[in-house]
Design an enzyme around this catalytic site. Structure first.
Site, PDB file in Angstrom:
ATOM      1  N   ASP A 115     -19.881  69.970 105.872  1.00 42.69           N
ATOM      2  CA  ASP A 115     -21.130  70.225 105.172  1.00 42.69           C
ATOM      3  C   ASP A 115     -21.196  71.668 104.708  1.00 42.69           C
ATOM      4  O   ASP A 115     -20.175  72.265 104.386  1.00 42.69           O
ATOM      5  CB  ASP A 115     -22.307  69.858 106.097  1.00 42.69           C
ATOM      6  CG  ASP A 115     -23.460  69.239 105.328  1.00 42.69           C
ATOM      7  OD1 ASP A 115     -23.988  69.907 104.419  1.00 42.69           O
ATOM      8  OD2 ASP A 115     -23.842  68.099 105.641  1.00 42.69           O
ATOM      9  N   HIS A 188     -28.678  72.257 104.377  1.00 43.03           N
ATOM     10  CA  HIS A 188     -28.218  70.864 104.455  1.00 43.03           C
ATOM     11  C   HIS A 188     -27.339  70.626 105.690  1.00 43.03           C
ATOM     12  O   HIS A 188     -27.539  69.663 106.441  1.00 43.03           O
ATOM     13  CB  HIS A 188     -27.457  70.552 103.163  1.00 43.03           C
ATOM     14  CG  HIS A 188     -27.114  69.117 102.944  1.00 43.03           C
ATOM     15  ND1 HIS A 188     -26.028  68.515 103.541  1.00 43.03           N
ATOM     16  CD2 HIS A 188     -27.683  68.165 102.165  1.00 43.03           C
ATOM     17  CE1 HIS A 188     -25.955  67.247 103.131  1.00 43.03           C
ATOM     18  NE2 HIS A 188     -26.947  67.015 102.297  1.00 43.03           N
ATOM     19  N   SER A 521     -27.739  61.467 102.689  1.00 42.32           N
ATOM     20  CA  SER A 521     -27.218  62.574 103.506  1.00 42.32           C
ATOM     21  C   SER A 521     -27.882  62.613 104.869  1.00 42.32           C
ATOM     22  O   SER A 521     -27.317  63.121 105.818  1.00 42.32           O
ATOM     23  CB  SER A 521     -27.495  63.918 102.834  1.00 42.32           C
ATOM     24  OG  SER A 521     -26.513  64.216 101.901  1.00 42.32           O
TER      25      SER A 521
END
Length: 740
Positions: A115, A188, A521
């Site tokens: 990520d 994220h 996600s």
């Protein structure tokens, strides 16, 4: 209280409530309290009518006899749980005898997260009480700006960066504006890592919304962060390198919330890299993509990858638009700030589009399209699309607008995603949006106000398949049904970076410890974390066994006991939307039977895919594999879902597929098959019963499909093996290719 029972002598309800309370209160209390003598804490007049007040038990009993009192409820202490997804998935341990605490084995499961890096200071990565890092772990902590050795601990056991491919493609990373280290400035990666295995954090919330205890799916598991994404994107060479490294480091699970377009197996670098991971016993979970509700929008479709779609939970963040007509429209929002609009005042409403059904640049509130002379002091209606949702609010704010109504267009239908807006803003569905736009366009004095109602639980129906969740069918290989499963992916609260505000806009100067995000996600790490729990409980299980357990125990009904619905239309969803169904972690721990697949079986599957010898080498070279042609067709791969494809040649009316199940339940187990009826075919399962005499015994069956009337659309159903305790369900999809 019964509003209609109020005597006419009172001018308002509060006065009446107050007099009722005073009439039952013992004198001593009312003497000492001055103004506050009626003890009212809250008065309710919207959702229901009544008050909250402090009374003794005797006073409450007296009040209950009074005319106009509907019911008296004692104050109850509610336990705040997570931010919801562990609870929604049945994982919250109510007491320490819960399934997860029976064994501490999950402390030795390591999940690699590919990520944007990790924010190590987040409380979600606190390692208090964790045992030392397992001896088999070979990973390390790479250091760089803002990331030193001490940022790793017993929770974050590894952190690496992969930027060579990125730099080769885009030039050197500017180290002044970007951390060339595992530190996450995007948010994220921190969010996904915390969803997988975050330690419990009490009182987690986003600006007061979604208050509760935030915890990952596998709070005892460990995290290794592999930073493969930079401001300009994530490059496949870096991703390949990270997967490779992670396998060598000793991860048990890989969580990959990213994807590209679909290309053939031998040209898909992620497919190639993850094939190698699977060979080494690593479970790989990937997001399906956010290309829904368009069909054939999936990414990451290889059978050795678990492809995860997104669905809602039973939690929402309601907000209302109150129009000048008196009509109230419900929507959602996570706005929390100083700029509240007065609930009892109406503000002028404006829509810059020309008609209510086709968006244009100013109706989309794109940068520089709003005239401050027109929008200043008004609530602006903005259509969804092109630019980020929160950015539209920034554009409205910059032009002097006081609020925004974000309206869905056909693409999003009625699905609402809550955002942390920079000015008061409410998102509404397409139908309501059209009506509001029509009102603003046809009425020169149109007005509205916006109100925010906080967090609400117990939403029905849920789960619902998210409109944005990418859909099948899997055109690369129709015989492999994708997505595999769905998991929570809408409005998920998890840890956040300290570098960026919750809206991710550079103009957002708010800083939060947790943020609420939506997307596949977010659903992918839910499955990665559950896989870690299954791996901890059953260390001997292969990646295919873990996936089989998740798929055959998934559910296809919501909390109203109706078939799962699709948010993009009110109709039920089908397996192209939800795969085998919604994950059910507690049942997956004890699935009864599993459909196991070894690396050579996956290779045999590739041998049915018309690849050249050279293309097959991409997958076979590592272990020197070759085709033994054990599969008559790709549909014979021992996949937990069954997808039958009748060819264009109509003379072929009978197809037989083969499956083998392994008994992981009680040694002596007797299963019988139940198949749902289909319009287009008759189905025969042979044998109809499977009688196991020992654990890990394998038994095979075949399932024969005979066309009776070819259908123009695919048909959906299921095969369930039952033993009285376990229900081992395989989704069935039957497709007739149009005759040539």
């Amino acid at each position: 209280m019964d509003k209609s029972a109020m005597p006419t002598s009172f001018s308002n309800h509060l006065e009446w409530y107050s007099s009722k309370l005073k009439s039952v209160m013992s004198n001593k209390q009312s003497e000492g309290n001055g103004d506050d003598e009626d003890g009212i804490i809250y008065s309710y007049q919207n959702a229901f009518h009544g008050v909250a007040a402090q009374l003794t038990e005797e006073e409450a009993e007296r009040l209950e006899e009074e005319h106009g009192i509907v019911s008296i409820l004692p104050e109850t202490k509610y336990q705040l749980h997570t931010t919801r997804s562990p609870m929604f998935l049945g994982l919250e341990p109510e007491e320490s005898t819960s399934i997860w605490s029976q064994k501490l084995a999950d402390h030795d499961v390591i999940v690699g997260v590919l990520d944007t890096g990790i924010w190590p200071e987040s409380a979600s990565f606190n390692d208090t009480g964790m045992t030392p890092v397992p001896a088999h772990w070979k990973g390390t902590c790479e250091t760089g700006r803002g990331f030193q050795k001490h940022h790793c601990n017993r929770k974050i056991v590894g952190a690496r960066v992969f930027y060579r491919g990125y730099e080769a493609a885009t030039g050197k990373i500017n180290e002044k504006t970007e951390y060339k280290s595992p530190r996450d400035q995007d948010g994220h990666g921190t969010h996904t890592a915390a969803t997988v295995a975050g330690s419990p954090v009490h009182d987690a919330n986003l600006l007061g919304y979604a208050y509760g205890t935030a915890r990952g799916m596998a709070p005892g598991a460990r995290i290794a962060a592999y930073k493969v994404c930079w401001t300009g994107g994530c490059f496949s060479s870096d991703i390949l390198s990270a997967v490779d490294r992670a396998v060598a480091d000793g991860v048990n699970v890989l969580s990959i919330s990213l994807g590209g377009g679909v290309s053939s197996y031998s040209r898909d670098s992620l497919a190639i890299a993850t094939f190698g991971a699977m060979e080494m016993g690593v479970f790989v979970s990937c997001s399906a993509g956010n290309g829904g509700p368009d069909p054939v929008s999936l990414t990451n479709v290889s059978p050795w990858i678990t492809t995860v779609g997104a669905s809602t939970m039973d939690r929402d963040f309601p907000a209302n638009v109150k129009l000048g007509t008196g009509k109230t429209v419900s929507g959602v929002s996570l706005y929390e700030g100083q700029r509240f609009l007065m609930a009892n005042k109406q503000y002028p409403l404006v829509y810059m589009g020309s008609n209510s059904s086709s968006p244009d640049p100013s109706s989309l509130c794109l940068e520089g399209t709003l005239d401050p002379h027109i929008v200043s002091g008004k609530i602006v209606i903005c259509d969804r699309g092109i630019s980020p949702r929160v950015q539209k609010g920034q554009v409205v704010k910059d032009a002097g607008g006081v609020g925004m109504i974000l309206t869905n267009t056909v693409a999003n239908g009625e699905e609402l995603v809550a955002d942390c807006h920079l000015l008061p803003a409410v998102a509404v569905g397409e139908m309501e949006g059209k009506a509001i736009k029509h009102y603003a366009l046809t009425n020169r004095k149109a007005t509205a106000t916006l109100t925010f109602l906080g967090t609400r639980l117990g939403i029905r129906p849920s789960p619902v398949v998210a409109a944005f969740s990418s859909r099948g069918p899997n055109f690369l290989t129709l015989e492999i049904l994708k997505p595999d499963v769905i998991a929570p992916g809408v409005n998920i609260l998890a840890a956040w970076t300290g570098e960026l505000g919750p809206s991710s806009l550079p103009t957002d100067h708010r800083r939060v410890k947790f943020n609420i995000l939506s997307g596949t996600s977010m659903s992918c790490p839910h499955v990665s974390g559950i896989a870690a729990l299954l791996k901890a409980r059953h260390p001997e299980w292969s990646p295919a066994a873990v996936k089989s357990a998740l798929m055959t125990t998934a559910y296809v009904h919501d909390n109203t006991h109706n078939p799962l619905k699709d948010a993009s239309m009110a109709a039920p969803s089908n397996p192209y939307d939800h795969g085998a169904g919604h994950i059910n972690p507690l049942r997956a721990l004890d699935p009864g039977l599993i459909y196991d697949i070894e690396a050579q079986d996956y290779f045999e599957f590739l041998c049915t895919q018309k690849l050249t010898t050279m293309q097959l080498k991409v997958f076979g070279k590592y272990s020197n594999r070759s085709c033994h042609h054990t599969l008559a067709s790709p549909g014979d791969l021992n996949y937990p879902a069954i997808s039958v494809v009748f060819p264009e040649d109509t003379s072929i009316s009978v197809l037989t597929l083969h499956r083998t199940v392994t008994n992981v339940g009680p040694p002596i187990s007797n299963y019988h098959a139940v198949v749902s009826p289909f319009k287009g075919t008759t189905i025969k399962v042979d044998p109809e019963s499977l009688n196991f005499t020992r654990k890990n015994q394998k038994l095979s069956y075949k399932i024969t499909f005979t066309t009776k009337s070819p259908q123009t659309m695919p048909e959906f159903g299921g095969l369930v093996w039952k033993d009285g305790v376990h229900k081992v369900r395989s989704t069935i999809v039957i497709t007739w290719l149009p005759p040539l």
